[in-house]
Design an enzyme around this catalytic site. Structure first.
Site, short mmCIF file in Angstrom:
data_model
loop_
_atom_site.label_atom_id
_atom_site.label_comp_id
_atom_site.label_asym_id
_atom_site.label_seq_id
_atom_site.Cartn_x
_atom_site.Cartn_y
_atom_site.Cartn_z
N LYS A 48 0.84 -1.19 0.00
CA LYS A 48 0.00 0.00 0.00
C LYS A 48 0.88 1.25 0.00
O LYS A 48 0.54 2.26 -0.63
CB LYS A 48 -0.89 -0.05 1.24
CG LYS A 48 -1.95 1.03 1.34
CD LYS A 48 -2.79 0.80 2.59
CE LYS A 48 -3.72 1.97 2.86
NZ LYS A 48 -4.43 1.81 4.15
N HIS B 250 0.88 4.26 -3.16
CA HIS B 250 0.35 5.59 -2.89
C HIS B 250 1.43 6.68 -2.91
O HIS B 250 1.14 7.83 -2.61
CB HIS B 250 -0.40 5.60 -1.55
CG HIS B 250 -1.67 4.81 -1.62
ND1 HIS B 250 -1.70 3.44 -1.45
CD2 HIS B 250 -2.95 5.18 -1.89
CE1 HIS B 250 -2.94 3.01 -1.59
NE2 HIS B 250 -3.71 4.04 -1.86
N ARG C 291 -12.81 10.93 6.89
CA ARG C 291 -11.60 10.15 7.13
C ARG C 291 -10.85 10.70 8.34
O ARG C 291 -10.85 11.91 8.58
CB ARG C 291 -10.72 10.16 5.88
CG ARG C 291 -11.34 9.38 4.73
CD ARG C 291 -10.72 9.74 3.39
NE ARG C 291 -9.31 9.36 3.28
CZ ARG C 291 -8.88 8.16 2.90
NH1 ARG C 291 -9.76 7.19 2.63
NH2 ARG C 291 -7.59 7.91 2.79
N LYS D 282 -5.06 9.45 8.67
CA LYS D 282 -4.95 8.80 7.36
C LYS D 282 -3.82 9.45 6.57
O LYS D 282 -3.63 10.67 6.60
CB LYS D 282 -6.26 8.94 6.58
CG LYS D 282 -7.44 8.21 7.20
CD LYS D 282 -7.33 6.70 7.15
CE LYS D 282 -7.79 6.14 5.83
NZ LYS D 282 -7.85 4.65 5.88
N CYS E 119 -14.07 3.41 1.51
CA CYS E 119 -13.21 3.38 0.33
C CYS E 119 -11.92 2.66 0.71
O CYS E 119 -11.26 3.05 1.66
CB CYS E 119 -12.84 4.78 -0.14
SG CYS E 119 -14.05 6.06 0.26
N SER E 120 -11.58 1.61 -0.03
CA SER E 120 -10.35 0.90 0.30
C SER E 120 -9.93 0.03 -0.88
O SER E 120 -10.29 0.34 -2.02
CB SER E 120 -10.55 0.06 1.57
OG SER E 120 -9.30 -0.42 2.05
N GLU F 183 -6.15 4.71 -9.12
CA GLU F 183 -6.99 3.56 -8.81
C GLU F 183 -7.93 3.21 -9.95
O GLU F 183 -8.45 4.09 -10.65
CB GLU F 183 -7.83 3.83 -7.56
CG GLU F 183 -7.01 4.05 -6.31
CD GLU F 183 -7.85 4.15 -5.05
OE1 GLU F 183 -7.35 3.75 -3.99
OE2 GLU F 183 -9.00 4.64 -5.12
#
Length: 235
Positions: free
Chosen positions: A38, A42, A73, A77, A89-90, A151
């Site tokens: 992850k 990102h 969020r 985060k 959202c993930s 994404e």
């Protein structure tokens, strides 16, 4: 693990997830081409230099009054802290149960997992067969100078009355809104009122799909809106 040390100011929970969670890398046709952390998925530098694109999902959960559950969020985060967005959202992870392509079952399994992780919604309240995959969109959005998103996002709708118990590591606040209340939220965000910000992917869904799909939800005709063949490339 020098990267971990370099990000020592990152929240401990978020740092662990950044290195433990392996996202599914895909090409622009949503074909799996590999996997990566992850963290790497990102980093805008890697997104730009390697064109890293990963699979994601966005859940839109409505109650029996057809109000949409939104979340803000958490401040910890890594990407887009404190912005308001859709219910959850993930990412599906690179694991057998979340790689199943048929009827987007892997993505639906991941959505059920994350609704529990983020919002404390028990799995039995959101059975995987109750999610309706409505479409897919591809987008890129920088969060700040370092982090961002690139994404291929599955858009999942579900109508269920659920118990919600938000995880403060993930979620700062929640609210249910009807269509008019969401339009007021959009107005405030556009006007810069109350420091209100919306996630870029949520805004893309709102601007391109949400209100017409919401009408289908209220009429009970949501299946008529589904188009899982097209990948909408949005900016």
């Amino acid at each position: 693990m020098g990267d971990v040390e370099a990000d020592a100011d990152m929240d401990a929970v978020q740092r662990r997830l950044m290195f433990e969670d392996e996202c599914i890398l895909v090409d622009e046709n949503d074909q799996v081409v590999g996997h990566d952390t992850k963290y790497n998925c990102h980093l805008m530098e890697r997104i730009e230099s390697l064109n890293l694109l990963h699979r994601a999902f966005s859940v839109f959960l409505f109650n029996s009054k057809y109000e949409l559950l939104l979340q803000q969020r958490s401040a910890t985060k890594v990407t887009f802290p404190l912005v308001w967005t859709n219910t959850c959202c993930s990412h599906p992870l690179y694991r057998e149960s979340e790689l199943i392509e048929e009827n987007a079952l892997g993505v639906r399994n991941a959505a059920q997992r994350k609704l529990l992780d983020e919002l404390g919604i028990p799995a039995e309240h959101v059975p995987v067969d109750q999610f309706t995959p409505l479409g897919r969109m591809l987008y890129k959005a920088p969060s700040d100078g370092k982090w961002g998103e690139h994404e291929l996002d599955y858009l999942l709708f579900i109508v269920r009355d659920v118990n919600v118990n938000p995880n403060p590591d993930e979620v700062a606040d929640i609210k249910y809104v009807n269509q008019e209340q969401l339009k007021e939220l959009l107005r405030k965000a556009d006007a810069g009122e109350e420091g209100l910000k919306l996630s870029p992917w949520f805004r893309l869904v709102v601007d391109n799909f949400l209100f017409k799909w919401w009408d289908h939800v209220e009429k009970g005709t949501i299946q008529e809106a589904a188009d899982m063949k097209t990948i909408h490339k949005l900016t």
